[in-house]
Design a protein around this motif. Sequence first.
Motif, PDB file in Angstrom:
ATOM      1  N   GLY A  61       0.787  -1.225   0.000  1.00 31.82           N
ATOM      2  CA  GLY A  61       0.000   0.000   0.000  1.00 31.82           C
ATOM      3  C   GLY A  61       0.815   1.269   0.000  1.00 31.82           C
ATOM      4  O   GLY A  61       0.368   2.303  -0.498  1.00 31.82           O
ATOM      5  N   LEU A  62       2.035   1.230   0.579  1.00 31.30           N
ATOM      6  CA  LEU A  62       2.826   2.476   0.651  1.00 31.30           C
ATOM      7  C   LEU A  62       3.188   3.020  -0.713  1.00 31.30           C
ATOM      8  O   LEU A  62       3.052   4.256  -0.892  1.00 31.30           O
ATOM      9  CB  LEU A  62       4.068   2.211   1.515  1.00 31.30           C
ATOM     10  N   PRO A  63       3.650   2.332  -1.696  1.00 30.60           N
ATOM     11  CA  PRO A  63       4.120   0.935  -1.666  1.00 30.60           C
ATOM     12  C   PRO A  63       5.617   0.893  -1.398  1.00 30.60           C
ATOM     13  O   PRO A  63       6.313   1.891  -1.510  1.00 30.60           O
ATOM     14  CB  PRO A  63       3.817   0.456  -3.073  1.00 30.60           C
ATOM     15  N   ILE A  64       6.102  -0.310  -1.078  1.00 30.98           N
ATOM     16  CA  ILE A  64       7.539  -0.531  -0.923  1.00 30.98           C
ATOM     17  C   ILE A  64       8.101  -1.237  -2.151  1.00 30.98           C
ATOM     18  O   ILE A  64       9.213  -0.940  -2.590  1.00 30.98           O
ATOM     19  CB  ILE A  64       7.815  -1.344   0.354  1.00 30.98           C
ATOM     20  N   ILE A  65       7.314  -2.131  -2.725  1.00 33.51           N
ATOM     21  CA  ILE A  65       7.772  -2.898  -3.887  1.00 33.51           C
ATOM     22  C   ILE A  65       8.022  -1.975  -5.074  1.00 33.51           C
ATOM     23  O   ILE A  65       7.146  -1.200  -5.478  1.00 33.51           O
ATOM     24  CB  ILE A  65       6.738  -3.983  -4.250  1.00 33.51           C
ATOM     25  N   MET A  66       9.236  -2.053  -5.593  1.00 38.70           N
ATOM     26  CA  MET A  66       9.663  -1.303  -6.785  1.00 38.70           C
ATOM     27  C   MET A  66       9.466   0.211  -6.636  1.00 38.70           C
ATOM     28  O   MET A  66       9.228   0.922  -7.602  1.00 38.70           O
ATOM     29  CB  MET A  66       8.895  -1.803  -8.021  1.00 38.70           C
ATOM     30  N   ASN A  67       9.609   0.712  -5.418  1.00 42.51           N
ATOM     31  CA  ASN A  67       9.484   2.153  -5.154  1.00 42.51           C
ATOM     32  C   ASN A  67      10.861   2.706  -4.824  1.00 42.51           C
ATOM     33  O   ASN A  67      11.347   2.531  -3.706  1.00 42.51           O
ATOM     34  CB  ASN A  67       8.512   2.381  -3.999  1.00 42.51           C
ATOM     35  N   PRO A  68      11.523   3.395  -5.767  1.00 42.93           N
ATOM     36  CA  PRO A  68      12.896   3.868  -5.542  1.00 42.93           C
ATOM     37  C   PRO A  68      13.021   4.794  -4.343  1.00 42.93           C
ATOM     38  O   PRO A  68      14.074   4.851  -3.713  1.00 42.93           O
ATOM     39  CB  PRO A  68      13.226   4.622  -6.845  1.00 42.93           C
ATOM     40  N   LEU A  69      11.951   5.514  -4.003  1.00 40.15           N
ATOM     41  CA  LEU A  69      12.013   6.487  -2.920  1.00 40.15           C
ATOM     42  C   LEU A  69      12.267   5.835  -1.554  1.00 40.15           C
ATOM     43  O   LEU A  69      12.854   6.446  -0.668  1.00 40.15           O
ATOM     44  CB  LEU A  69      10.718   7.303  -2.874  1.00 40.15           C
ATOM     45  N   VAL A  70      11.834   4.578  -1.402  1.00 42.09           N
ATOM     46  CA  VAL A  70      11.985   3.923  -0.093  1.00 42.09           C
ATOM     47  C   VAL A  70      13.137   2.926  -0.070  1.00 42.09           C
ATOM     48  O   VAL A  70      13.354   2.265   0.949  1.00 42.09           O
ATOM     49  CB  VAL A  70      10.677   3.211   0.324  1.00 42.09           C
TER      50      VAL A  70
END
Length: 428
Positions: A331-340
């Motif tokens: 939901g954040l998401p974390i998957i494939m999210n370069p920002l996190v």
Amino acid sequence: MNRFMEILENILMPIADKLNNNRYLTALRNGFMVALPLIIFGSIFVVIANLPFLDKVISEEAWAAYQSALGPASAATLSIMGLFVIIGIGYKMVEVNEGESIYGGVVALGSFLILTPQVLDGTSGVIPTSSLGAEGMFLGIFTAFISAELYHLFVRKNLTIKMPAGVPDAVARSFSALIPITLTLSLFLIVRIIFSYTPFDTVQNFIYTLIQEPLTALGSGLPATILAVLLIQLFWFFGLHGQIIVNSVFDPIWYALNDQNYQAFINGTELPNIVTKQFIDTFIVGIGGSGMTLAVVIGIFLIGRSRQLKELGKLGGPAGIFNVNEPIIFGLPIIMNPLVLIPWLVAPVVVALVTYFSMATGIVPKPAGIIVPWTTPAVLSGFLATGNHIMGAVLQIVNIVIVFVIWWPFLKIMDNQYYKNEQGSESK
């Protein structure tokens, strides 16, 4: 960043795919899952048998009687956990091949007991519980793999007894398994006899000396632990269940280290290991799930202005308390999210370092070998995992603060982006 992610994806995805589809690692993981309820049962009674301050309240005789009464619960489960894992692996190996699964578990157990040395006690032979626990873990795993494969091979070659029609099904299955089991156990008996003429004397000594001891020493070290933590995070970042993948490889090592600590704990001697199964599960994964996202949920409640993060916090908060973090990951998401990517990788490594050195310096007790259920909320799980010691709970609180601080600026940036997008949508 995009180029870096592409390189990581090209390297990690094929590895993860092979690990996920490897039937030996799958059987290993599932074998431990078969044993888990028994392990947790024993761990619960270790906690109950060592309630803090109870020995100060009741007499010495009453305390000894109390511990003696509860002792068999852990002695019959944790101390011989290797047996349950062996049965589980053998069962799952044959199940994958669509055979009679129960005979896979039986032949694995029989093969292991044939290879396990007995100590003469008067006129009878006794198998030490250490051989059925940590010391015998690797021998048990290899034995379960090989015996299940041999059993399936003999069945596939039709080396079975075919009973005539009308014979009860249970009897027919039993006779059908007779020759494959006999051949398999006979081969393991031959192996035992051969090793009795070597300097190692037994297969268990051979496995322990050349394989288990070096691997256990490697797995108990800080570099291997950091690597395992990083791999868990990286696999999750690409949408793969990193914990399952990495645990398939490291669990035999971590459980063996865990059992060594448990044996020392119940005997009142110094705990030998810092890194154990509970080091990972309680002080890293067990703080909201992989990536310790309970701190992320707390951050969302403290700084969230956007509706997206606020709703995500409401959804992920209750689950995060019990270490279920799929709402946050997706939901954040974390998957494939370069920002996190930076906090997702850095926070667990920092926490692993802080936890390791806190225990190495004696500020916090080492894990006592007690298997705490993975859904146990943070703070309580740290208290239980360190043998009912308050510093275990304190360390988890410190770890939550560390993760929160690392995630703060990144959450702030994400929240601002979501908030601006929401404001822009409303003004149209």
